[in-house]
Design a protein around this motif. Structure first.
Motif, short mmCIF file in Angstrom:
data_model
loop_
_atom_site.label_atom_id
_atom_site.label_comp_id
_atom_site.label_asym_id
_atom_site.label_seq_id
_atom_site.Cartn_x
_atom_site.Cartn_y
_atom_site.Cartn_z
N SER A 44 -17.04 -0.73 -3.32
CA SER A 44 -15.69 -0.88 -3.62
C SER A 44 -14.91 0.04 -2.78
O SER A 44 -15.33 1.43 -3.01
CB SER A 44 -15.32 -1.07 -4.98
OG SER A 44 -15.82 -1.86 -5.68
N ALA A 45 -13.62 0.06 -2.56
CA ALA A 45 -12.76 1.06 -1.95
C ALA A 45 -11.40 1.09 -2.62
O ALA A 45 -11.04 -0.06 -2.70
CB ALA A 45 -12.70 0.94 -0.41
N GLY A 77 -12.44 5.25 -3.45
CA GLY A 77 -12.90 6.10 -4.75
C GLY A 77 -14.46 6.01 -4.47
O GLY A 77 -14.99 5.64 -3.55
N ASN A 78 -15.13 6.77 -5.39
CA ASN A 78 -16.31 7.24 -5.41
C ASN A 78 -16.98 6.08 -6.01
O ASN A 78 -17.54 6.17 -7.37
CB ASN A 78 -16.48 8.48 -5.86
CG ASN A 78 -15.71 9.35 -4.95
OD1 ASN A 78 -15.54 9.25 -3.91
ND2 ASN A 78 -15.30 10.67 -5.89
N THR A 79 -17.58 5.06 -5.60
CA THR A 79 -18.14 4.06 -6.41
C THR A 79 -19.51 3.94 -5.61
O THR A 79 -19.77 4.08 -4.56
CB THR A 79 -17.28 2.72 -6.12
OG1 THR A 79 -17.21 2.33 -4.69
CG2 THR A 79 -16.06 2.68 -6.73
#
Lengths: 115, 115
Positions: free
Chosen positions: A96-97, A99-101
Motif C-alpha cells: 500500500s502507498a 506510508g510504511n506498510t
C-alpha cells in the motif's frame, strides 16, 4: 485487507522460450505498488521488477516485463528468452502507498526451465 | 557490498525451548523487517523497525514472539516456549528508508525446526 493470488503453483518453460506467470490481487485502494520477487534455492528473495499503480506504462527490466491491468487487478510477469538461471520460486507482492506498510505476498509459482 | 546476513542459517530446537534469530542489515539502512515463510507459502509480515523502535508489530502471532533492535542496526527475533507450528523460514529484510518505493533487500533466512 489486501490479498494476492497466484493461481499457478508450478510452471515450466523450454530454454529460450517465453513464459507468463499470473497474479491477481484484491484491494480497495487506488495507490499502491506491485512487485515480483524471485526466490532461488538459496532462499534469498531478489526483486525482479516493480510497478507503481499510478503509472499506466508497464514496467520492463531486460528480459522481464509485466502486464499491469489495474481495472482487472491483474499483474502478470513475462519472462522472455528463458535461461536455466531463471528457475526459482516467483512471488507476486503488493504494498500500500503512501506510508510504511509491509509487503503482502502470494503463495508463489515454481518455475522450471527445461534445457 | 555486503548484503543482509542472518544467523544461524539453520536452527533445530525442541518444543518449549527459547530461540534467538539474528539479522544484520545492510549498513546504513534505517528500516528493518521480519517475515515468516511457512512451507509452501509466501512470506508473511511479522514486525518492522524504523531505527530502534518497532513501528509496526501487528504481524507477531502472539506474545511468545518478540524482536529488538537496540542500536538501530542488528535485530534479534526472540521466540519463547517454541511450538512445532513455529517451524518455518524466518526472513529479514532491510531498506534504506521506509517509504513504499524503497526496495527491501532480503537475507537468506533462518530455517527453524521445532521438534
Amino acid at each position: 485487507a489486501q490479498t494476492v493470488t497466484q493461481s499457478q503453483p508450478e510452471m515450466s518453460v523450454q530454454e529460450a522460450e517465453t513464459v507468463t506467470l499470473s497474479c491477481t490481487y484484491d484491494t480497495s485502494e487506488s495507490d499502491y505498488y506491485l512487485f515480483w520477487y524471485k526466490q532461488p534455492p538459496s532462499r534469498q528473495m531478489i526483486l525482479v521488477i516493480r510497478q507503481e499503480a499510478y503509472k499506466q506504462q508497464n514496467a520492463t527490466e531486460n528480459r522481464f516485463s509485466v502486464n499491469f491491468q489495474k481495472a482487472a487487478k491483474s499483474f502478470s510477469l513475462k519472462i522472455s528468452d528463458s535461461q536455466l538461471g531463471d528457475a526459482a520460486m516467483y512471488f507476486c507482492a503488493y504494498r500500500s502507498a503512501p506510508g510504511n506498510t509491509p509487503l503482502v505476498f502470494g503463495k508463489g509459482t515454481r518455475l522450471s526451465v527445461i534445457a | 557490498g555486503a548484503g543482509v546476513s542472518q544467523t544461524p542459517s539453520n536452527k533445530v530446537t525442541e518444543k518449549g525451548k527459547y530461540v534467538e534469530l539474528r539479522c544484520d542489515p545492510i549498513s546504513g539502512h534505517t528500516a528493518l523487517y521480519w517475515y515468516r515463510q511457512s512451507l509452501g507459502q509466501g512470506p508473511e509480515f511479522l514486525i518492522y523497525f524504523q531505527g530502534t523502535g518497532a513501528a509496526d508489530d501487528s504481524g507477531l502471532p502472539n506474545d511468545r514472539f518478540f524482536a529488538v533492535r537496540p542500536e538501530g542496526s542488528v535485530s534479534t527475533l526472540k521466540i519463547q516456549r517454541t511450538e512445532r507450528g513455529d517451524s518455518a523460514v524466518y526472513l529479514c529484510a532491510s531498506s534504506l528508508l521506509a517509504g513504499v518505493a524503497d526496495t527491501q533487500y532480503f537475507g537468506p533466512g533462518t530455517r527453524l525446526t521445532v521438534l
